[in-house]
Design a protein around this motif. Structure first.
Motif, PDB file in Angstrom:
ATOM      1  N   TYR A 181       0.827  -1.210   0.000  1.00 16.09           N
ATOM      2  CA  TYR A 181       0.000   0.000   0.000  1.00 16.09           C
ATOM      3  C   TYR A 181       0.864   1.264   0.000  1.00 16.09           C
ATOM      4  O   TYR A 181       0.566   2.233  -0.709  1.00 16.09           O
ATOM      5  CB  TYR A 181      -0.910   0.020   1.225  1.00 16.09           C
ATOM      6  CG  TYR A 181      -2.200  -0.743   1.080  1.00 16.09           C
ATOM      7  CD1 TYR A 181      -3.130  -0.416   0.097  1.00 16.09           C
ATOM      8  CD2 TYR A 181      -2.526  -1.773   1.960  1.00 16.09           C
ATOM      9  CE1 TYR A 181      -4.335  -1.094  -0.014  1.00 16.09           C
ATOM     10  CE2 TYR A 181      -3.725  -2.460   1.860  1.00 16.09           C
ATOM     11  CZ  TYR A 181      -4.624  -2.116   0.869  1.00 16.09           C
ATOM     12  OH  TYR A 181      -5.814  -2.793   0.758  1.00 16.09           O
ATOM     13  N   VAL A 182       1.921   1.259   0.809  1.00 11.26           N
ATOM     14  CA  VAL A 182       2.802   2.429   0.866  1.00 11.26           C
ATOM     15  C   VAL A 182       3.433   2.688  -0.500  1.00 11.26           C
ATOM     16  O   VAL A 182       3.512   3.837  -0.958  1.00 11.26           O
ATOM     17  CB  VAL A 182       3.880   2.242   1.949  1.00 11.26           C
ATOM     18  CG1 VAL A 182       4.933   3.350   1.861  1.00 11.26           C
ATOM     19  CG2 VAL A 182       3.249   2.242   3.337  1.00 11.26           C
ATOM     20  N   ALA A 183       3.871   1.624  -1.167  1.00 13.04           N
ATOM     21  CA  ALA A 183       4.442   1.791  -2.504  1.00 13.04           C
ATOM     22  C   ALA A 183       3.409   2.364  -3.466  1.00 13.04           C
ATOM     23  O   ALA A 183       3.706   3.277  -4.252  1.00 13.04           O
ATOM     24  CB  ALA A 183       4.967   0.452  -3.020  1.00 13.04           C
ATOM     25  N   GLY A 184       2.184   1.845  -3.400  1.00 17.16           N
ATOM     26  CA  GLY A 184       1.133   2.364  -4.270  1.00 17.16           C
ATOM     27  C   GLY A 184       0.836   3.822  -4.008  1.00 17.16           C
ATOM     28  O   GLY A 184       0.663   4.620  -4.938  1.00 17.16           O
ATOM     29  N   ALA A 185       0.784   4.198  -2.728  1.00 16.44           N
ATOM     30  CA  ALA A 185       0.508   5.589  -2.365  1.00 16.44           C
ATOM     31  C   ALA A 185       1.654   6.512  -2.754  1.00 16.44           C
ATOM     32  O   ALA A 185       1.448   7.710  -2.989  1.00 16.44           O
ATOM     33  CB  ALA A 185       0.246   5.688  -0.863  1.00 16.44           C
TER      34      ALA A 185
END
Length: 297
Positions: A111-115
């Motif tokens: 999720y952090v990478a996507g954000a």
């Protein structure tokens, strides 16, 4: 800018057949009403994403909405198995379900990478497990600086992320506090986002430990009081532990689950409500936490 709309209209506009959909909330602020509205609108072939799929995903899977689940850990917390999830994996009922399993740390980093707009995340994880043998989205890479072997996992960028929060103002800025989990990252990683809230107010009063999602990061906001039930919303309600035990008996058999769908989701009262499921129990079962409400004020 976020649009203030109804739950029914928001789901109709934002959630489409075949979408990748994340409904996030870790123990707290789980968007149950939104999940049941997706069922009510009979969405199909969804790829569901969630760090800890519990009964809201048991309901979506049992209703035939999902073709795939991307997750880390799944169960009815404090009670046992998710019987509709198990039935789909073991018996392909009501439809076959593909699974992609990760660790909590792996999912959070995805999720952090996507954000962050990155293609993948790197972490020291999965060591000593056999998940890499069964999950082809876990790869090993070598650090170009130290030579250390690390795990790499692809970013998660849902078509739509759905969360529940305590408040929004009329401009669509969202305020949440308490046990937050990855809600912020899930919204920022998504192409579209829906936030259901306990209340819409003229002005957001600061709360210690709050997270603010600005209106430009949110597609739609819907006021859905008690939209997290049977989970809880700090400052507004307490967790309904009895409901989680109750769900075990409902989800255990196909017939009892189908009756629940017909009566509580597709039934007349539920279908005309904008707040998700028709009440299964007396209203006083949803207990207000006065202490946390006073803190919030």
């Amino acid at each position: 800018m976020a649009e203030i709309t109804s739950l029914r209209d928001a789901v109709a506009q934002l959630v489409h057949d075949g979408d990748t959909v994340a409904l996030e909330g870790f123990t707290h602020l789980i968007p149950h009403a939104a999940g049941q509205e997706i069922i009510r609108q009979r969405r199909r072939d969804l790829t569901l994403v969630r760090m800890t799929p519990d009964i809201v995903y048991d309901q979506l899977i049992g209703a035939g909405c999902a073709k795939k689940l991307i997750f880390s850990w799944g169960g009815n917390p404090g009670v046992g198995s998710l019987h509709r999830f198990r039935d789909a994996v073991q018996n392909s009922w009501p439809v076959p379900l593909e699974i992609e399993e990760h660790s909590h740390a792996g999912m959070a980093n995805r999720y952090v990478a996507g954000a962050s707009g990155l293609p993948f995340a790197v972490l020291r994880g999965y060591r000593g497990t056999d998940l890499p043998k069964h999950t082809d989205t876990i790869k090993t890479i070598t650090c170009p600086f130290t030579g250390e072997e690390l795990a790499a996992v692809p970013a998660i960028n849902p078509d739509v992320s759905i969360i529940h929060a305590q408040r929004a103002d009329r401009a669509g800025n969202v305020q949440m506090w308490g046990l937050v989990g990855v809600q912020k990252e899930a919204v920022l990683a998504a192409k579209r986002s829906l936030v259901t809230v306990e209340e819409i107010v003229d002005e957001l009063t600061p709360v210690p430990g709050q997270v603010i999602l600005p209106t430009w990061a949110v597609t739609a906001v819907a006021e859905v009081p008690n939209g997290a039930h049977p989970s809880y919303a700090a400052g507004f309600s307490e967790r309904d532990n009895e409901y989680y035990a109750y769900w075990d008996s409902i989800g255990r058999e196909r017939d009892s689950f189908q009756r629940w769908l017909d009566e509580k989701v597709f039934g007349t009262e539920a279908a005309t409500s904008d707040h998700g499921e028709a009440p299964l129990v007396d209203a006083d079962r949803v207990r207000v936490s006065r202490k946390t409400q006073e803190v919030a004020q």
